[in-house]
Design a protein around this motif. Structure first.
Motif, PDB file in Angstrom:
ATOM      1  N   ALA A   1     -11.986 -11.506 -15.061  1.00 39.03           N
ATOM      2  CA  ALA A   1     -10.942 -10.807 -15.819  1.00 39.03           C
ATOM      3  C   ALA A   1     -11.538  -9.844 -16.843  1.00 39.03           C
ATOM      4  CB  ALA A   1     -10.049 -11.820 -16.528  1.00 39.03           C
ATOM      5  N   SER A   2     -10.789  -8.786 -17.131  1.00 39.69           N
ATOM      6  CA  SER A   2     -11.165  -7.846 -18.185  1.00 39.69           C
ATOM      7  C   SER A   2      -9.900  -7.213 -18.750  1.00 39.69           C
ATOM      8  CB  SER A   2     -12.101  -6.755 -17.652  1.00 39.69           C
ATOM      9  OG  SER A   2     -11.442  -5.961 -16.692  1.00 39.69           O
ATOM     10  N   TYR A   3     -10.042  -6.667 -19.949  1.00 38.98           N
ATOM     11  CA  TYR A   3      -8.924  -6.008 -20.615  1.00 38.98           C
ATOM     12  C   TYR A   3      -8.970  -4.513 -20.333  1.00 38.98           C
ATOM     13  CZ  TYR A   3      -6.167  -3.859 -24.277  1.00 38.98           C
ATOM     14  OH  TYR A   3      -5.265  -3.089 -24.947  1.00 38.98           O
ATOM     15  N   ASP A   4      -7.803  -3.948 -20.053  1.00 35.96           N
ATOM     16  CA  ASP A   4      -7.651  -2.502 -19.912  1.00 35.96           C
ATOM     17  C   ASP A   4      -6.379  -2.129 -20.663  1.00 35.96           C
ATOM     18  OD1 ASP A   4      -8.147   0.111 -19.020  1.00 35.96           O
ATOM     19  OD2 ASP A   4      -6.816  -0.168 -17.304  1.00 35.96           O
ATOM     20  N   HIS A   5      -6.491  -1.271 -21.650  1.00 35.46           N
ATOM     21  CA  HIS A   5      -5.348  -0.953 -22.509  1.00 35.46           C
ATOM     22  C   HIS A   5      -4.188  -0.335 -21.733  1.00 35.46           C
ATOM     23  CE1 HIS A   5      -6.811   3.144 -22.225  1.00 35.46           C
ATOM     24  NE2 HIS A   5      -5.653   3.521 -22.697  1.00 35.46           N
TER      25      HIS A   5
ATOM     26  N   GLN B   1      -8.006  -6.603 -13.945  1.00 33.50           N
ATOM     27  CA  GLN B   1      -7.671  -6.015 -15.246  1.00 33.50           C
ATOM     28  C   GLN B   1      -6.297  -6.465 -15.745  1.00 33.50           C
ATOM     29  OE1 GLN B   1      -8.116  -1.865 -14.253  1.00 33.50           O
ATOM     30  NE2 GLN B   1     -10.182  -1.834 -15.111  1.00 33.50           N
ATOM     31  N   TYR B   2      -6.272  -6.738 -17.040  1.00 36.41           N
ATOM     32  CA  TYR B   2      -5.056  -7.130 -17.737  1.00 36.41           C
ATOM     33  C   TYR B   2      -4.788  -6.145 -18.865  1.00 36.41           C
ATOM     34  CZ  TYR B   2      -5.263 -11.752 -15.564  1.00 36.41           C
ATOM     35  OH  TYR B   2      -5.273 -12.787 -14.660  1.00 36.41           O
ATOM     36  N   HIS B   3      -3.508  -5.961 -19.196  1.00 43.87           N
ATOM     37  CA  HIS B   3      -3.161  -5.287 -20.442  1.00 43.87           C
ATOM     38  C   HIS B   3      -2.339  -6.284 -21.254  1.00 43.87           C
ATOM     39  CE1 HIS B   3       0.842  -4.493 -18.691  1.00 43.87           C
ATOM     40  NE2 HIS B   3       1.234  -4.225 -19.929  1.00 43.87           N
ATOM     41  N   GLY B   4      -2.333  -6.125 -22.564  1.00 43.53           N
ATOM     42  CA  GLY B   4      -1.666  -7.104 -23.399  1.00 43.53           C
ATOM     43  C   GLY B   4      -0.783  -6.482 -24.446  1.00 43.53           C
TER      44      GLY B   4
ATOM     45  N   ALA C   1      -8.878  -7.185 -28.209  1.00 42.29           N
ATOM     46  CA  ALA C   1      -7.968  -7.559 -27.132  1.00 42.29           C
ATOM     47  C   ALA C   1      -8.715  -8.307 -26.027  1.00 42.29           C
ATOM     48  CB  ALA C   1      -7.276  -6.313 -26.572  1.00 42.29           C
ATOM     49  N   GLU C   2      -9.912  -7.843 -25.690  1.00 47.68           N
ATOM     50  CA  GLU C   2     -10.741  -8.522 -24.680  1.00 47.68           C
ATOM     51  C   GLU C   2     -11.088  -9.933 -25.162  1.00 47.68           C
ATOM     52  OE1 GLU C   2     -13.329  -8.571 -21.134  1.00 47.68           O
ATOM     53  OE2 GLU C   2     -12.183  -6.836 -21.791  1.00 47.68           O
TER      54      GLU C   2
ATOM     55  N   LEU D   1      -1.389  -9.186 -15.740  1.00 47.58           N
ATOM     56  CA  LEU D   1      -2.280  -8.640 -14.726  1.00 47.58           C
ATOM     57  C   LEU D   1      -1.779  -7.263 -14.306  1.00 47.58           C
ATOM     58  CD1 LEU D   1      -4.741  -9.216 -12.909  1.00 47.58           C
ATOM     59  CD2 LEU D   1      -3.160 -10.222 -11.248  1.00 47.58           C
ATOM     60  N   THR D   2      -2.647  -6.286 -14.433  1.00 46.55           N
ATOM     61  CA  THR D   2      -2.307  -4.902 -14.133  1.00 46.55           C
ATOM     62  C   THR D   2      -2.938  -4.443 -12.831  1.00 46.55           C
ATOM     63  OG1 THR D   2      -2.271  -4.445 -16.498  1.00 46.55           O
ATOM     64  CG2 THR D   2      -2.366  -2.556 -15.064  1.00 46.55           C
TER      65      THR D   2
END
Length: 118
Positions: A17-21, A94-97, A48-49, A87-88
């Protein structure tokens, strides 16, 4: 080969998993949507990550999955603000939050789970 469980599952998810705005949740960005919850300006990509990884580390993810990744991961910051990562991009993990509105029973349940899993 068996499906990973427990700490093995957490490690597998954290590695994937990773964060993507998402500009939907940021003021003064192209694509900003006034109907979406707003991220506090101090929550940058690095923070955020870290919240995403902490949520995974506490197994704060939804029962609903898309392939080998949970649809949602939740985390609570040091100020008690609840965030939901969605989940994006399944292929890239990639996830955005965004912050979750307070006051509903599910949000209170998630906060209680966060404390129990500390």
């Amino acid at each position: 080969m068996s499906e990973p469980t427990g700490q093995e599952l957490v490690a597998t998810l954290a590695a994937r998993a990773s964060y993507d705005h998402s500009c939907y949740h940021r003021h003064n960005t192209t694509g900003w949507r006034p109907d979406k919850s707003k991220c506090p300006p101090e929550v940058d990509a690095e923070r955020a990550e870290a919240l995403l990884m902490e949520g995974i580390g506490r197994s704060m993810f939804s029962a609903e999955w898309r392939g080998d990744l949970p649809q949602n991961v939740w985390a609570v910051d040091e100020d008690g603000l609840l965030y939901e990562a969605q989940l994006t991009n399944r292929e890239q993990g990639q996830y955005h939050g965004y912050p979750v509105a307070t006051g509903d029973r599910f949000a209170e349940y998630l906060r209680a789970q966060w404390e129990e899993r500390a």
